[in-house]
Design an enzyme around this catalytic site. Structure first.
Site, PDB file in Angstrom:
ATOM      1  N   CYS A 115       0.813  -1.228   0.000  1.00 19.89           N
ATOM      2  CA  CYS A 115       0.000   0.000   0.000  1.00 19.89           C
ATOM      3  C   CYS A 115       0.845   1.276   0.000  1.00 19.89           C
ATOM      4  O   CYS A 115       0.329   2.357  -0.258  1.00 19.89           O
ATOM      5  CB  CYS A 115      -0.953  -0.001   1.188  1.00 19.89           C
ATOM      6  SG  CYS A 115      -2.143  -1.351   1.134  1.00 19.89           S
ATOM      7  N   HIS A 244      -3.187   7.547   2.294  1.00 21.11           N
ATOM      8  CA  HIS A 244      -3.601   6.210   1.835  1.00 21.11           C
ATOM      9  C   HIS A 244      -4.958   5.910   2.456  1.00 21.11           C
ATOM     10  O   HIS A 244      -5.216   6.231   3.622  1.00 21.11           O
ATOM     11  CB  HIS A 244      -2.563   5.178   2.271  1.00 21.11           C
ATOM     12  CG  HIS A 244      -3.017   3.774   2.043  1.00 21.11           C
ATOM     13  ND1 HIS A 244      -3.541   3.345   0.843  1.00 21.11           N
ATOM     14  CD2 HIS A 244      -3.061   2.698   2.877  1.00 21.11           C
ATOM     15  CE1 HIS A 244      -3.878   2.073   0.950  1.00 21.11           C
ATOM     16  NE2 HIS A 244      -3.595   1.655   2.171  1.00 21.11           N
ATOM     17  N   ASN A 274     -10.059   0.080   0.211  1.00 26.08           N
ATOM     18  CA  ASN A 274      -8.599   0.199   0.151  1.00 26.08           C
ATOM     19  C   ASN A 274      -8.119  -0.355  -1.197  1.00 26.08           C
ATOM     20  O   ASN A 274      -8.170  -1.553  -1.430  1.00 26.08           O
ATOM     21  CB  ASN A 274      -7.994  -0.592   1.323  1.00 26.08           C
ATOM     22  CG  ASN A 274      -6.475  -0.523   1.370  1.00 26.08           C
ATOM     23  OD1 ASN A 274      -5.834  -0.082   0.422  1.00 26.08           O
ATOM     24  ND2 ASN A 274      -5.900  -0.976   2.474  1.00 26.08           N
TER      25      ASN A 274
HETATM   26  N1  COA Z   1     -18.117  -8.578   9.881  1.00 26.57           N
HETATM   27  C1  COA Z   1     -18.527  -8.902  11.122  1.00 26.57           C
HETATM   28  N2  COA Z   1     -17.683  -9.275  12.092  1.00 26.57           N
HETATM   29  C2  COA Z   1     -16.368  -9.330  11.783  1.00 26.57           C
HETATM   30  C3  COA Z   1     -15.873  -9.016  10.518  1.00 26.57           C
HETATM   31  C4  COA Z   1     -16.808  -8.624   9.543  1.00 26.57           C
HETATM   32  N3  COA Z   1     -16.451  -8.295   8.276  1.00 26.57           N
HETATM   33  N4  COA Z   1     -14.537  -9.169  10.512  1.00 26.57           N
HETATM   34  C5  COA Z   1     -14.186  -9.545  11.751  1.00 26.57           C
HETATM   35  N5  COA Z   1     -15.302  -9.668  12.515  1.00 26.57           N
HETATM   36  C6  COA Z   1     -15.385 -10.055  13.930  1.00 26.57           C
HETATM   37  C7  COA Z   1     -14.233 -10.913  14.365  1.00 26.57           C
HETATM   38  O1  COA Z   1     -14.488 -12.273  14.041  1.00 26.57           O
HETATM   39  C8  COA Z   1     -14.207 -10.674  15.837  1.00 26.57           C
HETATM   40  O2  COA Z   1     -15.214 -11.437  16.438  1.00 26.57           O
HETATM   41  P1  COA Z   1     -14.937 -12.166  17.844  1.00 26.57           P
HETATM   42  O3  COA Z   1     -14.666 -11.046  18.814  1.00 26.57           O
HETATM   43  O4  COA Z   1     -16.225 -12.870  18.073  1.00 26.57           O
HETATM   44  O5  COA Z   1     -13.775 -13.033  17.614  1.00 26.57           O
HETATM   45  C9  COA Z   1     -14.616  -9.206  15.970  1.00 26.57           C
HETATM   46  O6  COA Z   1     -15.284  -8.899  14.730  1.00 26.57           O
HETATM   47  C10 COA Z   1     -13.460  -8.269  16.189  1.00 26.57           C
HETATM   48  O7  COA Z   1     -12.449  -8.582  15.246  1.00 26.57           O
HETATM   49  P2  COA Z   1     -11.148  -7.708  15.155  1.00 26.57           P
HETATM   50  O8  COA Z   1     -10.333  -8.152  13.969  1.00 26.57           O
HETATM   51  O9  COA Z   1     -10.461  -7.658  16.471  1.00 26.57           O
HETATM   52  O10 COA Z   1     -11.829  -6.297  14.825  1.00 26.57           O
HETATM   53  P3  COA Z   1     -11.235  -4.854  14.910  1.00 26.57           P
HETATM   54  O11 COA Z   1     -12.066  -4.048  15.799  1.00 26.57           O
HETATM   55  O12 COA Z   1      -9.754  -4.837  15.101  1.00 26.57           O
HETATM   56  O13 COA Z   1     -11.497  -4.327  13.411  1.00 26.57           O
HETATM   57  C11 COA Z   1     -10.335  -4.032  11.330  1.00 26.57           C
HETATM   58  C12 COA Z   1     -10.945  -5.029  12.319  1.00 26.57           C
HETATM   59  C13 COA Z   1      -9.692  -4.825  10.203  1.00 26.57           C
HETATM   60  C14 COA Z   1     -11.448  -3.153  10.776  1.00 26.57           C
HETATM   61  C15 COA Z   1      -9.290  -3.161  12.061  1.00 26.57           C
HETATM   62  O14 COA Z   1      -8.422  -3.963  12.804  1.00 26.57           O
HETATM   63  C16 COA Z   1      -8.482  -2.351  11.104  1.00 26.57           C
HETATM   64  O15 COA Z   1      -8.992  -1.484  10.428  1.00 26.57           O
HETATM   65  N6  COA Z   1      -7.145  -2.604  11.043  1.00 26.57           N
HETATM   66  C17 COA Z   1      -6.278  -1.899  10.123  1.00 26.57           C
HETATM   67  C18 COA Z   1      -6.379  -2.593   8.820  1.00 26.57           C
HETATM   68  C19 COA Z   1      -5.725  -1.843   7.742  1.00 26.57           C
HETATM   69  O16 COA Z   1      -5.799  -0.636   7.658  1.00 26.57           O
HETATM   70  N7  COA Z   1      -5.092  -2.594   6.826  1.00 26.57           N
HETATM   71  C20 COA Z   1      -4.540  -2.076   5.652  1.00 26.57           C
HETATM   72  C21 COA Z   1      -3.263  -1.386   5.920  1.00 26.57           C
HETATM   73  S1  COA Z   1      -2.593  -0.970   4.373  1.00 26.57           S
END
Ligand code: COA
Length: 317
Positions: A115, A244, A274
């Site tokens: 990215c 980004h 993204n």
């Molecule tokens: N829909 C519903 N539930 C979802 C889900 C979706 N699409 N994806 C994950 N979950 C659930 C998980 O299974 C988890 O459930 P559990 O608590 O029962 O195990 C819960 O939601 C929390 O998951 P988690 O991954 O800890 O969520 P989060 O609050 O960290 O949010 C992101 C996830 C990916 C949105 C967040 O971590 C994020 O934005 N990270 C940065 C990613 C990024 O920018 N990447 C690109 C960089 S270039």
């Protein structure tokens, strides 16, 4: 003094756009529009058509950038293309674009920095232009990212989209002008120790979302500070943040850090999701085309991605 001026910008998005609900229905995902939009700001994304290649999208973006610059493809000395989703290991996607544009001289190559790829490509192009190696360089970010998603992993597959963006960087002799236009500086970083938190494994994206989020906020903040300090600028000198587009919460945090009101931060993540290396040039192209970014404006760009890689670039339009 030779500067690399942003002479034109262009973007391309595939025709097909899916809302969160449409994506969930099509791929049978246990998710909801509320979960996705509240955590990321994403409401929809574009998907390349079957047979539509990364090079096809990149070529369309390059044509738009050339048209805005009033330049012909025959003037292009180099094409530097950032992608995590090349059409093949070789020929590079950049040489495929070169062929599609009908460019028969100069050189072209791909950059792999996930990215952060566009910031890396701008950094390389800027250095080559300042060194006098080339005058007109197409710098491209292009991704068919939905082709490397695991549609059974709801934590990652809802976050990405496809598209391409390009800028034409052109050498301009700024002489001793006090406030020269063009790329002021680029700041590139990587740390391979964190490679496993965001990687392509077995052909598909794997991400530890929380870990990536944690690194994003601290590393982007330090890259922004570095870019300002290198140019002796204050936060208040920045007119536009073109970040980004991974997550609206990260984007908002960077806007607050710079003390910018929300209307000075260019946001496309709601409509594009993204698009990895394509996200910054797509956002730039949109904000230039609709008249928000104007000649003389100071624009700060920043990105983080797999590697980990991260960086920032400052440009005066
Ligand atoms: N829909 C519903 N539930 C979802 C889900 C979706 N699409 N994806 C994950 N979950 C659930 C998980 O299974 C988890 O459930 P559990 O608590 O029962 O195990 C819960 O939601 C929390 O998951 P988690 O991954 O800890 O969520 P989060 O609050 O960290 O949010 C992101 C996830 C990916 C949105 C967040 O971590 C994020 O934005 N990270 C940065 C990613 C990024 O920018 N990447 C690109 C960089 S270039």
């Amino acid at each position: 003094m030779i500067r690399a001026v942003i002479a034109g910008t262009g973007g391309y998005l595939p025709a097909r756009s899916l809302t969160n609900d449409e994506l969930a229905a099509e791929f049978n995902l246990d998710t909801s529009d509320a979960w996705i939009s509240e955590r990321t700001g994403i409401r929809r994304r574009h998907m390349a058509a079957p047979g539509e290649s990364t090079a096809d999208m990149a070529t369309a973006a390059c044509r738009a950038a050339l048209a805005q610059a009033g330049a012909e493809a025959s003037e292009v000395d180099a094409i530097i293309l950032a992608t995590a989703t090349p059409d093949s290991a070789f020929p590079s996607t950049a040489t495929r674009v070169q062929e599609k544009l009908g460019v028969t001289r100069g050189f072209s190559f791909d950059i792999s920095a996930a990215c952060t790829g566009f910031i890396y490509a701008v950094g390389v192009a800027d250095s080559m232009i300042r060194a006098g190696n080339c005058r007109n360089v197409l710098v491209v970010g292009a991704e068919a990212f939905t082709r490397i998603l695991d549609w059974t992993d709801r934590g990652t597959c809802v976050l990405f989209g496809d598209g391409a963006g390009a800028v034409l960087l052109r050498a301009e002799d700024a002489g001793c002008a006090p406030n020269p236009r063009g790329i002021l500086s680029t700041h590139l970083h990587s740390d391979g120790r964190h490679g496993d938190i965001l990687q392509v494994e077995g052909g598909l994206v794997r991400m530890a979302g929380r870990e990536v989020f944690r690194h994003a906020v601290s590393k982007l903040a330090s890259a922004v500070d570095e870019a300002l300090a290198a140019n002796g600028l204050a936060k208040s000198d920045v007119q536009w943040l073109v970040p980004h587009q991974a997550n609206l919460r990260i984007i908002d945090a960077m806007g607050r850090k710079l003390g910018l009101p929300p209307e000075r931060v260019v946001v496309t993540v709601d409509r594009h999701a993204n698009t990895s290396a394509a996200s910054i040039p797509l956002a730039l192209a949109e904000a230039v085309r609709d008249g928000r970014i104007k000649a003389g404006d100071m624009v700060l760009m920043e990105a983080i991605g797999g590697g980990l890689t991260w960086g920032a670039a400052l440009a005066r339009f």
